[in-house]
Design an enzyme around this catalytic site. Structure first.
Site, mmCIF file in Angstrom:
data_model
loop_
_atom_site.group_PDB
_atom_site.id
_atom_site.type_symbol
_atom_site.label_atom_id
_atom_site.label_comp_id
_atom_site.label_asym_id
_atom_site.label_seq_id
_atom_site.Cartn_x
_atom_site.Cartn_y
_atom_site.Cartn_z
ATOM 1 C CD GLU A 9 -3.094 0.703 0.061
ATOM 2 O OE1 GLU A 9 -2.579 1.878 -0.064
ATOM 3 O OE2 GLU A 9 -4.017 0.477 -0.197
ATOM 4 N NE ARG A 26 -4.449 -1.830 8.572
ATOM 5 C CZ ARG A 26 -4.036 -1.396 7.463
ATOM 6 N NH1 ARG A 26 -4.392 -0.418 7.056
ATOM 7 N NH2 ARG A 26 -5.228 -2.015 6.697
ATOM 8 C CG ASN A 60 -5.848 1.560 4.818
ATOM 9 O OD1 ASN A 60 -5.399 1.034 4.549
ATOM 10 N ND2 ASN A 60 -6.885 1.824 3.854
ATOM 11 C CG ASN A 99 -8.691 2.245 0.140
ATOM 12 O OD1 ASN A 99 -7.697 2.603 0.013
ATOM 13 N ND2 ASN A 99 -9.965 1.316 0.717
ATOM 14 C CG ASP A 143 -7.191 -0.842 -2.277
ATOM 15 O OD1 ASP A 143 -7.195 0.332 -1.739
ATOM 16 O OD2 ASP A 143 -7.384 -1.405 -1.476
#
Length: 291
Positions: free
Chosen positions: A18, A101, A103, A148, A198
């Site tokens: 990522e 967390r 992203n 995202n 995404d």
């Protein structure tokens, strides 16, 4: 429309690749393996990949200057010295919540860093999106399951973000001088096919390029929200694209084998590798973050 050339840029497989990006100051590409807390850096022109273990989950990076980076982790924003690899906490973000967390994240043209969070097990509504600039942190949006597609129009008047849990990409007007929202989010695109929206990046013409997780594609959307192109990827789970040229549409794309069964992984042997797509277009780089 040209046919893209797709090749493996790095064959070290990430469980959950990522947060790719490109630093024009050092001509270096970076990306992360979130679940293993590793940062990857490799010269665009080729050469060995450098891998650093960060000691916690990390997912995104903003360039500060030639020698420093700002890294989004599960506990906050850390300044990293590129030469030594040493990191120093700059701004806690949900550090008191062990269930979440970082992203997706990207830098607005005004130098503001938008950072998305999510539950480590994708818990419904556990995530938020934050704005950080010059030492100030604000929460912009909450009740997001999988943040995202944070990206911005070239002039900084529009921001995009998604909740993969709902398969919706929103757009919201922003102040080009600060990167703060000036209105309420509106529907940009709702994905109703196989896979999930995404990571995204916006090109120099204002088109949004989205990695479609589970559908083996990079899909391109005009500012109107109409899909105008799809690029087939040789892996099932592309996760995020990033431009590596302003004179072309060349992209780095991270991928993942996260949550794959052994049988699916065996049928998708390149899952987790990082790819280079070469094609015509007008790429854009994120600006440095205003620390």
């Amino acid at each position: 429309m040209d046919k893209p050339k797709i090749s493996v840029f790095c064959d070290v497989a990430c469980e959950l690749g990522e947060g790719p990006g490109y630093d024009p100051l050092t001509k270096t590409v970076w990306w992360f393996d979130i679940v293993t807390g590793r940062l990857f850096e490799k010269p665009l022109a080729g050469g060995d990949v450098q891998i650093q273990s960060l000691g916690q989950m990390a997912s995104a990076l903003a360039v500060i200057d030639e020698g420093r980076q700002l890294i989004a982790t599960e506990t906050g924003l850390f300044v990293r010295d590129r030469q030594t690899g040493h990191t120093t906490l700059r701004q806690p973000i949900e550090a008191d919540n062990p269930l979440t967390r970082s992203n997706d994240a990207r830098v607005h043209p005004a130098g503001a860093f938008w950072i998305g969070t999510m539950g480590k097990k994708s818990e419904k509504g556990a995530g938020s999106i934050y704005w950080y600039r010059q030492g100030e942190l604000r929460k912009l949006f909450s009740d997001i399951s999988i943040s995202n597609s944070i990206s911005f129009s070239p002039e900084g008047r529009i921001a995009y973000f998604a909740d993969t849990g709902k398969n919706i990409i929103w757009r919201v007007d922003t102040d080009p001088e600060t990167g703060l929202p000036t209105g309420e989010p509106a529907l940009f695109y709702q994905h109703k096919e196989k896979g999930g929206v995404d990571g995204s990046v916006v090109d120099g013409d204002g088109n949004l390029w989205n990695a479609c997780w589970g559908r083996s594609s990079i899909d391109v959307y005009a500012p109107s929200g109409k899909r105008i192109r799809s690029i087939a990827m040789p892996v099932l789970q592309p996760s995020c694209p990033a431009f590596v040229s302003e004179d072309s549409g060349n992209l780095i794309v991270t991928t993942a084998y996260h949550h794959m069964t052994e049988a699916v992984h065996q049928s998708d042997p390149d899952a987790g590798k990082t790819f280079l797509i070469e094609l015509a277009g007008k790429g854009r780089f994120d600006p440095p973050v205003r620390l």
